[in-house]
Design an enzyme around this catalytic site. Structure first.
Site, short mmCIF file in Angstrom:
data_model
loop_
_atom_site.label_atom_id
_atom_site.label_comp_id
_atom_site.label_asym_id
_atom_site.label_seq_id
_atom_site.Cartn_x
_atom_site.Cartn_y
_atom_site.Cartn_z
N LYS A 288 -12.75 -41.63 -0.07
CA LYS A 288 -11.79 -41.26 -1.07
C LYS A 288 -10.57 -41.64 -0.34
CE LYS A 288 -13.32 -37.56 -3.83
NZ LYS A 288 -13.26 -38.40 -5.33
N ARG A 362 -23.16 -37.49 -10.87
CA ARG A 362 -24.12 -37.89 -11.83
C ARG A 362 -24.96 -37.82 -10.99
NH1 ARG A 362 -21.11 -43.08 -12.79
NH2 ARG A 362 -19.45 -41.80 -12.48
#
Length: 511
Positions: A288, A362
């Site tokens: 990130k 996920r």
């Protein structure tokens, strides 16, 4: 941090021997905005000999929702300090909207930090509408008083301790139904506050094993069944998603299962709650940007909410069987981290082609949801700080909601009832088509790395891990789980505890 001692009283509010007393204040649009004390404040208004609203107006009060105005009583009533909290326009019914009361109680109690004992004389109807109104006021007051203990080495100048005790003026303090609402509010608020504590902890203090141990200890003490799978057990058990995400960290992942079984119920409905527990998310190899990365300590808010909800279930004892699954890992870049291009075999046997290691949530959730379905459940509610797309689409207050029609309707109704709104979103076929893989069963993200429908991609992926016949819903709380702005209503800065109260309302409704 302990929450304030809570008690119910049915004495005259004007004679309440406390450090401060809170009343509600309405505006009257049809009377040029003239102020009107809310129900419950009649004796206090009378003690001011008709001058209360004029004095509050001179101090700038307008009755706007959540506005707090303080007034020294100078002996007019027993409490030395009067706090008027705005509740908006004069209601047409018996009481204001529940969320208005909840936020108003929270704002007033938060503004009274350092005051010691506080009494609330807010509108409480003496009829069938009383229980939800009472619950809203109690929860708002208890959550508004929250403050994270923090890690400062010296006392902060000007920092005041939260209120130590709360008295709520009610029509009949001895009524058992009223007392039951008080007990429930204490349990629910304690669980929300615990969620906030966990979310607010720094990531070096709450790594996967530590988080799992804290949850397991609290759950065991509460009488829940506890199962904790470590890294070797996860590998042996085929939890490819959790293993892949967690293998890049020196702090190995965990899967925690908590179980509550009701007594005296022959064939209870079965509810599974699943939460994402990424204790820190660097993005892994797909790292990130540095700006704002510190906030990724809150990427375990879903798991924290599920664990705290199970602790509340253990205390409230509903007539449904509830299991909680916490997929806990730390997503770090290293020589052992999983990579874009990897193909991961998940717990249910599906093979996933990885395109972006920052879509790690996920991956761990897919395993946990498949395990929940394998164990057997009628309803599956999963919550996670899953996508930035949720924040872009719905902002910081409204969760994204996807899943089967029945389950999503249940979540939306529960969220509306407790002040944690969620908005249903579709699961389009074209989004699933864009996640086709040339070499595996499904791509982890859109195969072109297109961020269009980013929130929907997460829901479409998770659907692959829900067994046929299970009613399910995915609640994306990327925005609502963490509040970065100034305190407002019953939200303080940091973790909010969303969606603990929604999950508990769901269980109530199913029971």
């Amino acid at each position: 941090m302990t929450q304030p001692i809570l008690s119910l009283v049915d004495t005259d509010p004007a004679e309440s021997a406390v450090d401060a007393i809170v009343i509600g204040l309405h505006s009257q649009p049809e009377e040029d905005g003239a102020l009107l004390p809310a129900a419950g404040a009649e004796s206090i208004a009378a003690a001011f000999d008709g001058k209360l609203t004029a004095t509050l107006a001179l101090l700038g009060a307008s009755g706007a929702p959540g506005e707090v105005t303080k007034l020294a009583t100078l002996g007019t009533i027993s409490a030395p300090l009067l706090v008027a909290v705005g509740l908006g326009n004069e209601p047409t019914g018996a009481a204001p909207e529940l969320e208005t009361l909840r936020r108003g109680a929270g704002a007033a109690v938060r503004a009274l930090a350092g005051s010691g004992t506080v009494a609330l004389a807010l509108p409480l109807p003496d009829d069938a509408d009383a229980p939800p109104v009472l619950r809203a006021v109690l929860e708002g007051a208890l959550l508004g008083s929250y403050r994270f203990a923090g890690y400062k080495s010296k006392p902060q100048k000007g920092r005041r301790d939260p209120v130590s005790a709360l008295h709520l003026h009610v029509p009949d303090a001895a009524d058992e139904a009223v007392a039951a609402e008080l007990r429930r509010a204490e349990v629910v608020a304690r669980s929300v506050r615990l969620t906030r504590d966990w979310v607010n902890m720094p990531p070096n203090e709450l790594r996967p094993a530590t988080f799992a141990d804290l949850v397991a200890e609290a759950a065991t003490e509460a009488g829940l069944g506890v199962e904790v799978l470590d890294f070797d057990q996860l590998k042996a058990g085929g939890y490819g998603g959790i293993v892949a995400v967690g293998q890049g960290s020196e702090a190995p992942p965990r899967l925690v299962k908590l179980t509550y079984t009701p007594s005296g119920v022959a064939e209870p409905k079965r509810v599974a709650l699943v939460g994402k527990g990424i204790t820190f998310d660097t993005g892994g190899v797909s790292i990130k940007p540095a700006a704002g990365m510190w906030e990724m300590k809150s990427d375990m808010a879903g798991a924290a909410a599920v664990a705290a909800a199970l602790l509340a279930v253990a205390a409230l004892k509903p007539g449904v069987a509830v299991s909680g699954y916490l997929a806990i890992a730390e997503n770090m870049p290293s020589g052992s981290a999983y990579r874009p291009g990897d193909v991961i075999t998940m717990f249910n046997g599906k093979r996933v082609e990885v395109f972006n290691t920052d879509a790690e949530g996920r991956m761990v959730l897919g395993d946990a949801m498949a395990r929940a379905c394998a164990d057997g459940t009628d309803y599956l509610f999963e919550t996670s700080t899953l996508t930035g797309g949720q924040v872009v689409a719905l902002g910081k207050r409204i969760a994204g909601l996807m899943g089967s029609e029945e389950a999503t309707a249940l979540v939306q109704a529960a969220g509306d009832a407790v002040g944690e709104p969620a908005w249903p979103m579709p699961l389009p076929d074209d989004v699933r088509k864009g996640m086709e893989s040339d070499i595996a069963d499904i791509c982890q993200t859109n195969s072109s790395l297109d961020r269009a429908g980013h929130m929907l991609q997460g829901g479409v992926f998770l659907r692959e891990f829900v067994a046929e016949g299970v009613e399910w819903a995915h609640i994306d709380i990327a925005g609502p789980s963490y509040h970065t702005g100034e305190a407002t209503g019953y939200w303080t800065k940091g973790g909010t505890g969303v969606p603990v109260r929604t999950l508990l309302k769901l269980i109530d409704d199913l029971a």
